[in-house]
Design an enzyme around this catalytic site. Structure first.
Site, short mmCIF file in Angstrom:
data_model
loop_
_atom_site.label_atom_id
_atom_site.label_comp_id
_atom_site.label_asym_id
_atom_site.label_seq_id
_atom_site.Cartn_x
_atom_site.Cartn_y
_atom_site.Cartn_z
N ARG A 69 0.74 -1.31 0.01
CA ARG A 69 0.08 -0.06 0.13
C ARG A 69 1.08 1.11 -0.01
O ARG A 69 0.57 2.19 -0.50
CB ARG A 69 -0.73 -0.24 1.21
N ILE A 96 -8.02 2.71 1.14
CA ILE A 96 -7.69 3.26 2.23
C ILE A 96 -6.23 3.83 2.16
O ILE A 96 -5.47 3.10 2.04
CB ILE A 96 -7.69 2.38 3.52
N HIS A 113 -18.52 11.54 2.44
CA HIS A 113 -18.90 10.08 3.17
C HIS A 113 -20.46 10.14 3.20
O HIS A 113 -21.17 10.81 3.59
CB HIS A 113 -18.20 9.90 4.53
N THR A 145 -8.19 13.08 7.41
CA THR A 145 -7.20 13.03 8.62
C THR A 145 -6.60 11.48 8.36
O THR A 145 -7.29 10.56 7.67
CB THR A 145 -7.61 13.34 9.71
N GLU A 147 -7.10 9.32 10.38
CA GLU A 147 -8.06 8.29 11.04
C GLU A 147 -9.24 8.35 10.13
O GLU A 147 -9.76 9.44 9.89
CB GLU A 147 -8.52 8.77 12.44
N GLN A 177 -27.95 14.28 -2.83
CA GLN A 177 -27.39 15.33 -2.05
C GLN A 177 -25.97 15.52 -1.99
O GLN A 177 -25.66 16.61 -1.94
CB GLN A 177 -27.91 15.18 -0.66
N GLU A 178 -25.22 14.36 -2.18
CA GLU A 178 -23.77 14.42 -2.45
C GLU A 178 -23.28 15.31 -3.54
O GLU A 178 -22.66 16.13 -3.46
CB GLU A 178 -23.18 13.00 -2.63
#
Length: 192
Positions: A69, A96, A113, A145, A147, A177-178
């Protein structure tokens, strides 16, 4: 010119909404900003076609070609940096990211998100909201961030959860809505 680089993995509907807003609202003239490039980890990502049709540079970097990764993220950062980004926008980029990558673009990376964060970080957000008996769901634009899904919130939109909703029907309503709040949040960042 403030360059925006958008990362996608699939159809790129949020990317397309951002590109359309940038054109319709003349971000170049009003904010000195433009979508400079769209980068995908999948050559088959449908959003790449839309980007090319709109004269936006595209790049593909297949994560499967990298042993780790970290190696993928290091090369991805090099590709993005070639476009001198003021902002890196995650728009359905299904990877990720490593802490080193996030740190490299700290303060210059946003994500959307499909939940009302801090509720339901991670995957399967719509089904989880239905299973919990929530009356409302929505989406959140936030700074990225290290996290996952906890960065400062920039904008949110709320939609009701209807009695006969499935994860798919709720997802479709949230997605509309996104397409409204993501371009709006990016335009606001480009004003500053």
């Amino acid at each position: 010119m403030k360059n925006i680089v958008i990362l996608i993995s699939g159809g790129g509907s949020n990317m397309a909404a951002i590109v359309r807003a940038s054109q319709q609202q003349d971000w170049a003239g009003r904010h000195g900003a433009r979508v400079a490039a769209v980068v995908s980890n999948k050559a088959s990502a449908g959003g790449l076609v839309f980007a090319r049709e709109n004269g936006i540079a595209t790049e593909v970097l297949d994560h499967k070609q990298f042993a780790t990764r970290e190696a993928f993220d290091a090369e991805l950062a090099r590709i993005i940096d070639r476009h001198d980004p003021a902002l890196v926008v995650l728009a359905g980029f299904m990877r990720i990211l490593t802490p080193g990558f996030v740190q490299h673009f700290e303060g210059r990376m946003v994500n959307i998100h499909p939940s009302l964060l801090p509720a339901f970080p991670g995957l399967h957000t719509h089904q989880r909201a239905i299973d919990e008996g929530c009356k409302f769901a929505g989406c959140t634009v936030h700074r990225v961030t290290a996290e996952l899904d906890v960065g400062p919130i920039l904008e949110q939109a709320v939609v009701p959860i209807l009695p006969d909703d499935t994860a798919d029907t709720l997802a479709a309503r949230v997605l509309t809505q996104e397409h409204v709040i993501y371009p709006r949040a990016i335009a606001q960042l480009m004003r500053n």
